[in-house]
Design an enzyme around this catalytic site. Structure first.
Site, mmCIF file in Angstrom:
data_model
loop_
_atom_site.group_PDB
_atom_site.id
_atom_site.type_symbol
_atom_site.label_atom_id
_atom_site.label_comp_id
_atom_site.label_asym_id
_atom_site.label_seq_id
_atom_site.Cartn_x
_atom_site.Cartn_y
_atom_site.Cartn_z
ATOM 1 N N ASN A 218 -4.504 -8.213 -1.003
ATOM 2 C CA ASN A 218 -5.348 -7.012 -0.978
ATOM 3 C C ASN A 218 -5.831 -6.723 -2.396
ATOM 4 O OD1 ASN A 218 -3.315 -5.232 -2.323
ATOM 5 N ND2 ASN A 218 -2.152 -5.798 -0.490
ATOM 6 N N ASP A 287 1.326 -5.873 5.172
ATOM 7 C CA ASP A 287 2.065 -5.529 6.385
ATOM 8 C C ASP A 287 2.325 -6.764 7.255
ATOM 9 O OD1 ASP A 287 2.375 -2.783 5.959
ATOM 10 O OD2 ASP A 287 0.302 -2.398 6.566
ATOM 11 N N PRO A 313 8.713 -7.166 6.617
ATOM 12 C CA PRO A 313 9.661 -6.044 6.578
ATOM 13 C C PRO A 313 9.053 -4.869 5.829
ATOM 14 C CG PRO A 313 10.313 -7.770 5.031
ATOM 15 C CD PRO A 313 9.172 -8.322 5.834
ATOM 16 N N ASP A 314 9.400 -3.651 6.236
ATOM 17 C CA ASP A 314 8.958 -2.455 5.502
ATOM 18 C C ASP A 314 10.046 -2.146 4.467
ATOM 19 O OD1 ASP A 314 8.473 0.157 4.567
ATOM 20 O OD2 ASP A 314 7.287 0.584 6.356
ATOM 21 N N LYS A 345 3.936 9.678 7.280
ATOM 22 C CA LYS A 345 4.692 8.610 6.601
ATOM 23 C C LYS A 345 5.961 9.169 5.962
ATOM 24 C CE LYS A 345 1.099 5.382 5.951
ATOM 25 N NZ LYS A 345 0.029 4.792 5.203
ATOM 26 N N LYS A 349 9.426 7.730 7.536
ATOM 27 C CA LYS A 349 10.236 6.834 6.699
ATOM 28 C C LYS A 349 11.394 7.573 6.028
ATOM 29 C CE LYS A 349 6.492 3.587 5.647
ATOM 30 N NZ LYS A 349 6.073 2.455 4.814
HETATM 31 N N1 CTP Z 1 5.578 -0.343 2.030
HETATM 32 C C1 CTP Z 1 6.660 -1.164 1.904
HETATM 33 N N2 CTP Z 1 6.773 -2.300 2.652
HETATM 34 C C2 CTP Z 1 5.788 -2.638 3.513
HETATM 35 C C3 CTP Z 1 4.673 -1.823 3.631
HETATM 36 C C4 CTP Z 1 4.592 -0.697 2.875
HETATM 37 O O1 CTP Z 1 7.561 -0.849 1.116
HETATM 38 N N3 CTP Z 1 5.908 -3.748 4.197
HETATM 39 C C5 CTP Z 1 5.498 0.893 1.247
HETATM 40 C C6 CTP Z 1 4.392 0.932 0.232
HETATM 41 O O2 CTP Z 1 4.844 0.517 -1.045
HETATM 42 C C7 CTP Z 1 3.995 2.400 0.210
HETATM 43 C C8 CTP Z 1 4.231 2.827 1.635
HETATM 44 O O3 CTP Z 1 5.206 1.938 2.161
HETATM 45 O O4 CTP Z 1 4.858 3.177 -0.595
HETATM 46 C C9 CTP Z 1 2.994 2.730 2.468
HETATM 47 O O5 CTP Z 1 3.309 3.029 3.783
HETATM 48 P P1 CTP Z 1 2.703 2.243 5.021
HETATM 49 O O6 CTP Z 1 2.899 3.111 6.195
HETATM 50 O O7 CTP Z 1 3.244 0.900 5.145
HETATM 51 O O8 CTP Z 1 1.228 2.170 4.595
HETATM 52 P P2 CTP Z 1 0.253 1.114 5.066
HETATM 53 O O9 CTP Z 1 0.746 -0.254 4.786
HETATM 54 O O10 CTP Z 1 -1.053 1.495 4.460
HETATM 55 O O11 CTP Z 1 0.361 1.376 6.607
HETATM 56 P P3 CTP Z 1 -0.721 1.739 7.669
HETATM 57 O O12 CTP Z 1 -1.501 0.505 7.774
HETATM 58 O O13 CTP Z 1 0.079 2.077 8.837
HETATM 59 O O14 CTP Z 1 -1.476 2.911 7.095
#
Ligand code: CTP
Length: 413
Positions: A218, A287, A313-314, A345, A349
């Site tokens: 990205n 993601d 993984p998140d 969020k 989380k």
């Molecule tokens: N984050 C993370 N691990 C992931 C994805 C995101 O740690 N795999 C963290 C990012 O560093 C940020 C936050 O989560 O602090 C963003 O939240 P997220 O809901 O994942 O945002 P997006 O990826 O933009 O999700 P969406 O597409 O649902 O908006």
């Protein structure tokens, strides 16, 4: 101290710095240093030694600082002929850059044979020196003795850096760059709200490989995460920065761990997170990643190609769900409905703070407009460069954690 609305103190604003310039080739860099300090709002009084004046004239420094330049202890512009005491009276710091081997020796000995040496002896303010000399002069036992003596006397010795020297040799002895001197000054003047605390930060994008030459990624530049890591470090924290691929220099005093993929970032974070008071997840973690990584370069062929992706993984959610989680800061970059998505969020989380912004206002730019979301509601910060925004966040976290002594902040103590 003056503050802008984002709560970020401009640490050099209004600071009174006496800058001693001694006789080394790096004196030309002192001109750039003065320009940067003045731009940051500092008042700079330049003191030139006779050697320094050989390299750069007083006129240059006078033009850049907008103030008289001092060379002579008997200067009659001071009515009482007390330049050696007057100049550092009320100064916040005496900085000597460049500082030659000879100047170091004279400071270490406590000599008072020119205006600068006398000022160093008669001062009540702290002192820092940025040595600059040939590598053999630096490595000489006499200079090393003088360095130790100065450190023991409480003088900050910044540098020298290693590299190519004006004499054609390579090694330690180059003056650190004006930019680094300014960063050190900012760190010096910054409030140490987080001293004794460890902060883990992630930053940048991740690369999810498709084949040996292609990745999914990205447009994150990493600037916000790096600015936040730097601000926490300047505020006294021990900062570890787990970084995806970016082309940014490591902030001063920050320990950097480079990773490429989301899975590597997760492993690096989970391994290090115990013992950290704060986790700031600024990285734009992909993601999804390709379900299969082709060991060979994928050749073009069919008109259409479908990629199968699997969830990554998140990392942030996983850290926030640990039995003893750190104080978690998440970032929400949205293209619409910022309030709703950011707040969701935070709740889903289980985070203490979410920093939300609209992507169209941040990606790849130096400026950012963010809103902070915590259990007390939403707090918009004014549009500012990412360094100021980072300080706005750091200040907010320090307040939430009760680390700011408000009496000291107001200047009552
Ligand atoms: N984050 C993370 N691990 C992931 C994805 C995101 O740690 N795999 C963290 C990012 O560093 C940020 C936050 O989560 O602090 C963003 O939240 P997220 O809901 O994942 O945002 P997006 O990826 O933009 O999700 P969406 O597409 O649902 O908006």
């Amino acid at each position: 101290m003056e503050r802008n609305e984002s709560g970020a103190p401009p640490f050099l604003f209004g600071r009174r710095i006496v800058l001693g310039v001694t006789g080394g080739v790096a004196a030309y860099k002192a001109a750039e240093l003065v320009r940067r300090l003045v731009k940051a709002g500092a008042q700079v009084d330049v003191v030139l030694t006779p050697g320094g004046a050989h390299f750069v004239t007083p006129t240059t420094f006078q033009a850049l600082s907008g103030r008289p330049v001092w060379c002579d202890p008997w200067d009659e512009r001071r009515a009482n002929a007390m330049a050696h005491i007057d100049l550092t009276r009320g100064a916040d710091l005496l900085l000597v850059a460049p500082c030659t081997a000879d100047a170091m020796a004279r400071f270490a000995q406590g000599q008072a044979d020119d205006l600068l040496a006398t000022l160093a002896l008669a001062r009540a303010c702290p002192m820092a020196v940025a040595p600059a000399m040939n590598r053999q002069m630096w490595l000489h036992p006499a200079t090393q003795r003088n360095r130790e003596r100065l450190v023991a006397d409480g003088v900050l010795v910044w540098g020298p850096a290693e590299g190519e020297q004006a004499c054609g040799e390579t090694g330690p002895g180059r003056m650190i760059e004006p930019e680094e001197i300014v960063a050190r000054l900012e760190a010096f003047f910054a409030p140490k709200w987080f001293s004794g605390h460890a902060v883990l930060v992630t930053a940048g994008p991740t690369y999810e490989p498709l084949d040996p030459v292609r990745v999914l990624t990205n447009l994150s530049s990493g600037k916000m995460g790096y600015a936040l890591a730097q601000a926490f470090a300047q505020a006294g924290a021990a900062v570890t920065l787990v970084s995806g691929p970016v082309s940014l220099p490591t902030p001063l005093g920050v320990t950097r761990v480079d990773v490429t993929t989301a899975e590597q970032m997760r492993a690096a974070v989970l391994e290090r997170v115990p013992g950290h008071r704060i986790f700031a997840s600024v990285a734009a973690v992909a993601d999804y990643r390709p379900a299969r990584v082709s060991p060979q370069k994928i050749k073009k062929g069919a008109e259409r190609l479908t990629l199968e992706l699997v969830r990554n993984p998140d990392i942030l959610a996983e850290v926030a769900a640990l039995p003893e989680p750190p104080w978690c800061i998440g970032f929400a970059a949205e293209s619409e409905n910022l309030d709703e998505y950011a707040e969701r969020k935070r709740r889903e989380k289980g985070l203490q703070l979410v920093v939300g912004n609209l992507v169209q206002e941040a990606m790849g730019r130096d400026e950012n407009t963010v809103v902070l979301y915590d259990e007390n509601g939403r707090i918009p910060l004014p549009t500012a460069d990412k360094v100021q925004v980072a300080w706005g966040i750091v200040r907010h976290v320090a307040q939430r954690l009760g680390l700011i002594d408000t009496a000291v902040e107001r200047g009552d103590l």
